[in-house]
Design a protein around this motif. Sequence first.
Motif, mmCIF file in Angstrom:
data_model
loop_
_atom_site.group_PDB
_atom_site.id
_atom_site.type_symbol
_atom_site.label_atom_id
_atom_site.label_comp_id
_atom_site.label_asym_id
_atom_site.label_seq_id
_atom_site.Cartn_x
_atom_site.Cartn_y
_atom_site.Cartn_z
ATOM 1 N N ASP A 106 -2.006 10.547 -5.803
ATOM 2 C CA ASP A 106 -2.608 9.405 -6.492
ATOM 3 C C ASP A 106 -2.349 8.122 -5.710
ATOM 4 O O ASP A 106 -1.619 8.106 -4.715
ATOM 5 C CB ASP A 106 -2.121 9.306 -7.940
ATOM 6 C CG ASP A 106 -0.628 8.997 -8.049
ATOM 7 O OD1 ASP A 106 -0.102 8.251 -7.191
ATOM 8 O OD2 ASP A 106 0.004 9.485 -9.006
ATOM 9 N N LYS A 107 -2.961 7.032 -6.189
ATOM 10 C CA LYS A 107 -2.926 5.769 -5.432
ATOM 11 C C LYS A 107 -1.543 5.143 -5.354
ATOM 12 O O LYS A 107 -1.305 4.259 -4.541
ATOM 13 C CB LYS A 107 -3.910 4.777 -6.040
ATOM 14 C CG LYS A 107 -3.596 4.364 -7.478
ATOM 15 C CD LYS A 107 -4.660 3.414 -7.997
ATOM 16 C CE LYS A 107 -4.359 2.991 -9.435
ATOM 17 N NZ LYS A 107 -5.410 2.060 -9.941
ATOM 18 N N THR A 108 -0.604 5.593 -6.195
ATOM 19 C CA THR A 108 0.763 5.069 -6.122
ATOM 20 C C THR A 108 1.610 5.853 -5.125
ATOM 21 O O THR A 108 2.748 5.481 -4.853
ATOM 22 C CB THR A 108 1.435 5.129 -7.503
ATOM 23 O OG1 THR A 108 1.566 6.497 -7.912
ATOM 24 C CG2 THR A 108 0.613 4.364 -8.537
ATOM 25 N N GLU A 109 1.033 6.935 -4.598
ATOM 26 C CA GLU A 109 1.794 7.806 -3.694
ATOM 27 C C GLU A 109 1.329 7.697 -2.248
ATOM 28 O O GLU A 109 2.149 7.637 -1.319
ATOM 29 C CB GLU A 109 1.672 9.249 -4.174
ATOM 30 C CG GLU A 109 2.568 10.230 -3.455
ATOM 31 C CD GLU A 109 2.467 11.631 -4.036
ATOM 32 O OE1 GLU A 109 3.255 12.503 -3.608
ATOM 33 O OE2 GLU A 109 1.599 11.856 -4.910
ATOM 34 N N ALA A 152 -14.478 4.314 0.749
ATOM 35 C CA ALA A 152 -13.619 5.000 -0.219
ATOM 36 C C ALA A 152 -13.391 6.471 0.120
ATOM 37 O O ALA A 152 -12.637 7.151 -0.581
ATOM 38 C CB ALA A 152 -14.244 4.899 -1.612
ATOM 39 N N ARG A 171 -7.078 11.712 -3.247
ATOM 40 C CA ARG A 171 -6.995 11.973 -4.691
ATOM 41 C C ARG A 171 -7.346 13.437 -4.992
ATOM 42 O O ARG A 171 -6.719 14.070 -5.838
ATOM 43 C CB ARG A 171 -7.961 11.056 -5.451
ATOM 44 C CG ARG A 171 -7.798 9.576 -5.199
ATOM 45 C CD ARG A 171 -6.436 9.003 -5.580
ATOM 46 N NE ARG A 171 -6.235 7.732 -4.895
ATOM 47 C CZ ARG A 171 -5.515 7.583 -3.797
ATOM 48 N NH1 ARG A 171 -4.892 8.622 -3.261
ATOM 49 N NH2 ARG A 171 -5.382 6.400 -3.228
ATOM 50 N N ARG A 213 0.846 -1.192 0.000
ATOM 51 C CA ARG A 213 0.000 0.000 0.000
ATOM 52 C C ARG A 213 0.885 1.247 0.000
ATOM 53 O O ARG A 213 1.814 1.358 0.797
ATOM 54 C CB ARG A 213 -0.913 -0.002 1.234
ATOM 55 C CG ARG A 213 -1.937 -1.129 1.224
ATOM 56 C CD ARG A 213 -2.833 -1.004 2.444
ATOM 57 N NE ARG A 213 -3.874 -2.014 2.474
ATOM 58 C CZ ARG A 213 -3.767 -3.172 3.093
ATOM 59 N NH1 ARG A 213 -2.662 -3.473 3.734
ATOM 60 N NH2 ARG A 213 -4.776 -4.038 3.089
ATOM 61 N N ASN A 254 -9.567 7.684 0.766
ATOM 62 C CA ASN A 254 -8.761 7.641 -0.457
ATOM 63 C C ASN A 254 -9.247 8.659 -1.476
ATOM 64 O O ASN A 254 -8.441 9.272 -2.188
ATOM 65 C CB ASN A 254 -8.789 6.236 -1.058
ATOM 66 C CG ASN A 254 -7.902 5.269 -0.295
ATOM 67 O OD1 ASN A 254 -6.956 5.679 0.375
ATOM 68 N ND2 ASN A 254 -8.200 3.989 -0.383
ATOM 69 N N THR A 283 -2.154 6.234 0.411
ATOM 70 C CA THR A 283 -3.474 5.637 0.639
ATOM 71 C C THR A 283 -3.866 5.855 2.101
ATOM 72 O O THR A 283 -3.043 6.253 2.934
ATOM 73 C CB THR A 283 -3.454 4.121 0.372
ATOM 74 O OG1 THR A 283 -2.554 3.492 1.296
ATOM 75 C CG2 THR A 283 -3.026 3.810 -1.055
#
Length: 430
Positions: free
Chosen positions: A349-352, A337, A344, A228, A340, A354
């Motif tokens: 973003d979700k790669t940075e 959600a 956003r 994560r 998260n 959560t």
Amino acid sequence: MPLTELEIRNAKPLEKPVKVKGEKTTFVTVGGSYKLSDGGGMYLEVMPNGSKYWRLKFRFAGKEKRLALGVYSAPGRASSETVALTEARQMMANAKNQIREGIDPSHQRKVEKITKAQSAANTFEGVANEWLEKFGAKKAASTIEKTRFILRRDVFPWLGALPIAEIKPVDLLAVLQRIEGRGALETAHRAKQYAGQIFRFAVGTKRAERDISQDLKGALPSPNVTHRAAITDPVKFGGLLRAIDAFNGTFTVKCAIELAPLIFVRPGELRQTEWAWVDLDAATICYPASVMKMREDHIVPLSRQALEILREIQPLTGRGKYVFPSIRTGEQSMSEAAINAALRRMGFDKTEMTGHGFRAAIRTIGDEVLGFRVDIIEHQLAHAVKDPNGRAYNRTAHFPERRKMMQQWADYLDKLKVGAEVIPLHGQVG
């Protein structure tokens, strides 16, 4: 004379006393049931509410007995729970064949019901539900619900009705490959894991010989392991805190995301926080085992900053059940959600980053930068931690040290947020 379909359809509940001719002439009063004979001991019993039941009267071992054959339905309208006239006559013939062979039809019916119930209990679905019921008490409700969802959607339609002892490795493999085929490799591995636990439970309860999932090692490609996303660099984390300060979403979500880095709980636990668990005077939140992943009660000591957030939202949600209720109903907790989605909106973003990443931040920064004792951090993360003798610590273990750590962490975040130079706190906790 045998009954006709017209006689059966015209048979109505009694509105006045009538004389009914059957095997014997009887008088039936209003409000009672009456019988229409079809011959050979079979008759139709018409009930006061209009329902019509097939019965068979017979003698076995010198005793008069009754056998229920089912509820009448007209031809073409029969279902699995109803019996037409021709079907009832066939059932009567079968029962009389049993009597000639020395079998009591009523006793045989009971045996068949027991056998059917046992067979249902020994199907894959029956064993799976029993396993979920028995071991569900040790897992979080959300975990059990996700497990049920995967089994119901991906496994039960193909294996659920099969006797668990007769399922072959190739049967399970076909199910797993079907899941993999739609691009859900991780779900396929989860389904295999659940199936293995169910088969081992069946072995332990003497309903299967072995765990067939063991034959499928290597049958599925290994899933790509993804951690994560989390910001664990102190400078970047300070930027995240400033973004949270500037967040202009709903007040409930803003308070939730402000509290997230201060209390270390999982996103699911955070959104389900109830006011009944919050003690502002004692500065604690006591999470019950029912919502915790490890199925143990968990106490979170609250820093001064965390208390300020809770006192700020209390006038808005304090009369309800949840600290962070859904904006749509108010009767359910905030959406899974929501956190998260807020990240956003703030540009992460979700790669940075959560919602789960706040826990990684304390685990990394608290250990490597501030020097907090790892076992104290692990306790506060509600991870399984054991003492030198291998025994699990209870929920109050190291509570003074944890309270001190939580306040030091909150103070540290305040300094990160304003971009101040922060002196490491090595050795101050523990």
